[in-house]
Design an enzyme around this catalytic site. Structure first.
Site, PDB file in Angstrom:
ATOM      1  N   ASP A 194      -9.356  35.057  17.801  1.00 33.06           N
ATOM      2  CA  ASP A 194      -9.116  33.940  16.879  1.00 33.06           C
ATOM      3  C   ASP A 194      -7.792  33.992  16.100  1.00 33.06           C
ATOM      4  O   ASP A 194      -7.777  33.805  14.869  1.00 33.06           O
ATOM      5  CB  ASP A 194     -10.282  33.814  15.880  1.00 33.06           C
ATOM      6  CG  ASP A 194     -11.627  33.558  16.545  1.00 33.06           C
ATOM      7  OD1 ASP A 194     -11.695  33.588  17.787  1.00 33.06           O
ATOM      8  OD2 ASP A 194     -12.608  33.352  15.824  1.00 33.06           O
ATOM      9  N   ASP A 245     -11.843  29.931  17.927  1.00 26.91           N
ATOM     10  CA  ASP A 245     -12.894  29.188  17.266  1.00 26.91           C
ATOM     11  C   ASP A 245     -12.570  27.720  17.539  1.00 26.91           C
ATOM     12  O   ASP A 245     -11.419  27.296  17.360  1.00 26.91           O
ATOM     13  CB  ASP A 245     -12.787  29.490  15.760  1.00 26.91           C
ATOM     14  CG  ASP A 245     -14.138  29.641  15.094  1.00 26.91           C
ATOM     15  OD1 ASP A 245     -15.154  29.770  15.786  1.00 26.91           O
ATOM     16  OD2 ASP A 245     -14.165  29.621  13.846  1.00 26.91           O
ATOM     17  N   HIS A 283     -14.384  24.179  16.903  1.00 34.89           N
ATOM     18  CA  HIS A 283     -15.570  23.486  16.400  1.00 34.89           C
ATOM     19  C   HIS A 283     -15.512  21.976  16.583  1.00 34.89           C
ATOM     20  O   HIS A 283     -14.466  21.366  16.379  1.00 34.89           O
ATOM     21  CB  HIS A 283     -15.723  23.746  14.893  1.00 34.89           C
ATOM     22  CG  HIS A 283     -15.979  25.184  14.553  1.00 34.89           C
ATOM     23  ND1 HIS A 283     -16.921  25.950  15.192  1.00 34.89           N
ATOM     24  CD2 HIS A 283     -15.404  25.991  13.616  1.00 34.89           C
ATOM     25  CE1 HIS A 283     -16.917  27.164  14.658  1.00 34.89           C
ATOM     26  NE2 HIS A 283     -16.005  27.231  13.714  1.00 34.89           N
ATOM     27  N   HIS A 307     -12.683  24.076   9.424  1.00 35.52           N
ATOM     28  CA  HIS A 307     -11.615  24.856  10.057  1.00 35.52           C
ATOM     29  C   HIS A 307     -11.732  24.775  11.579  1.00 35.52           C
ATOM     30  O   HIS A 307     -12.810  24.512  12.126  1.00 35.52           O
ATOM     31  CB  HIS A 307     -11.692  26.327   9.621  1.00 35.52           C
ATOM     32  CG  HIS A 307     -12.928  27.021  10.112  1.00 35.52           C
ATOM     33  ND1 HIS A 307     -14.148  26.871   9.517  1.00 35.52           N
ATOM     34  CD2 HIS A 307     -13.130  27.845  11.183  1.00 35.52           C
ATOM     35  CE1 HIS A 307     -15.055  27.579  10.168  1.00 35.52           C
ATOM     36  NE2 HIS A 307     -14.481  28.165  11.189  1.00 35.52           N
ATOM     37  N   LYS A 343     -15.237  29.374  21.663  1.00 36.96           N
ATOM     38  CA  LYS A 343     -16.536  29.600  21.013  1.00 36.96           C
ATOM     39  C   LYS A 343     -16.651  28.735  19.764  1.00 36.96           C
ATOM     40  O   LYS A 343     -15.657  28.205  19.284  1.00 36.96           O
ATOM     41  CB  LYS A 343     -16.694  31.080  20.654  1.00 36.96           C
ATOM     42  CG  LYS A 343     -15.694  31.563  19.598  1.00 36.96           C
ATOM     43  CD  LYS A 343     -15.844  33.031  19.339  1.00 36.96           C
ATOM     44  CE  LYS A 343     -14.900  33.502  18.250  1.00 36.96           C
ATOM     45  NZ  LYS A 343     -15.143  32.931  16.909  1.00 36.96           N
ATOM     46  N   CYS A 363     -15.410  37.609  12.597  1.00 40.90           N
ATOM     47  CA  CYS A 363     -15.457  37.468  14.057  1.00 40.90           C
ATOM     48  C   CYS A 363     -15.024  38.733  14.801  1.00 40.90           C
ATOM     49  O   CYS A 363     -15.543  39.018  15.886  1.00 40.90           O
ATOM     50  CB  CYS A 363     -14.622  36.264  14.486  1.00 40.90           C
ATOM     51  SG  CYS A 363     -15.388  34.716  13.933  1.00 40.90           S
TER      52      CYS A 363
HETATM   53 ZN    ZN Z   1     -15.601  28.989  12.689  1.00 42.54          ZN
END
Ligand code: ZN
Length: 187
Positions: free
Chosen positions: A17, A59, A61, A78, A103, A142
């Site tokens: 990340d 990451d 989302h 975020h 992810k 993470c």
């Molecule tokens: Zn996140």
């Protein structure tokens, strides 16, 4: 010892990340988050020289993800998919063959670990990876989850301490202790 002398066939470099939103100026900035970039770049260059596979998680989302505060989660908005904040840090060397792990895409749960239902363990085994060098953001979230899962999956782990930063100093310390207990080595 130089990086090239530390890595060999069977190793993999896993960067967790390293995205704009986790760096200063981003939506969930981690203090010194951008400082991991030049360190990781050295590891990337050495991995290229030694033909060591490189993996980079991100990451990623959907809007209104359940991990966001407005949706009852604990984090500010975020790394929303396809936004600048979700992009890898622009100075991170990203060769074309880097394997990206996406992810945090699920609607029903967050995925802190790069291994969490991503199939990464299968890919690593297919690639002949036995040992992982891991760095990235954030140490106490993470990166921690990823290291613990890597150990659980039977991989040897070396955490590159200089290549990671924590959300909080206490959290970072606790994370390092938990990683050590799991058998990960801190370098
Ligand atoms: Zn996140």
């Amino acid at each position: 010892m130089g990086i090239e002398e530390q890595i060999r066939r069977g190793d993999g470099l896993l960067m967790v990340d390293v995205q704009n939103d986790f760096c200063p100026g981003g939506k969930l900035p981690i203090k010194g988050g951008d400082e991991v970039v030049p360190v990781l770049n050295k590891w990337i260059q050495a991995s290229l020289v030694k033909h060591i596979p490189i993996y980079a998680s991100r990451d990623w989302h959907p809007v209104r993800h359940l991990s966001f505060k407005d949706e009852g989660g604990k984090w500010p908005v975020h790394c929303v998919e396809d936004t600048e904040g979700a992009a890898f840090h622009p100075e991170l060397i990203m060769p074309e063959h880097v394997i990206k792990i996406t992810k945090g895409v699920r609607f029903d749960k967050d995925q802190n670990s790069a291994f969490d239902e991503t199939g990464l363990a299968s890919q690593l085994k297919k690639d002949g990876i036995e040992r992982l060098f891991i760095g990235g953001l954030a140490l106490d979230v993470c990166v921690l989850a990823t290291v613990m899962d890597a150990r659980e999956e039977g991989f040897k782990v070396k955490l590159i301490l200089e290549a990671t930063r924590a959300v909080t100093p206490d959290g970072g310390e606790e994370a390092v202790n938990r990683m050590k207990e799991s058998g990960a080595e801190i370098i």
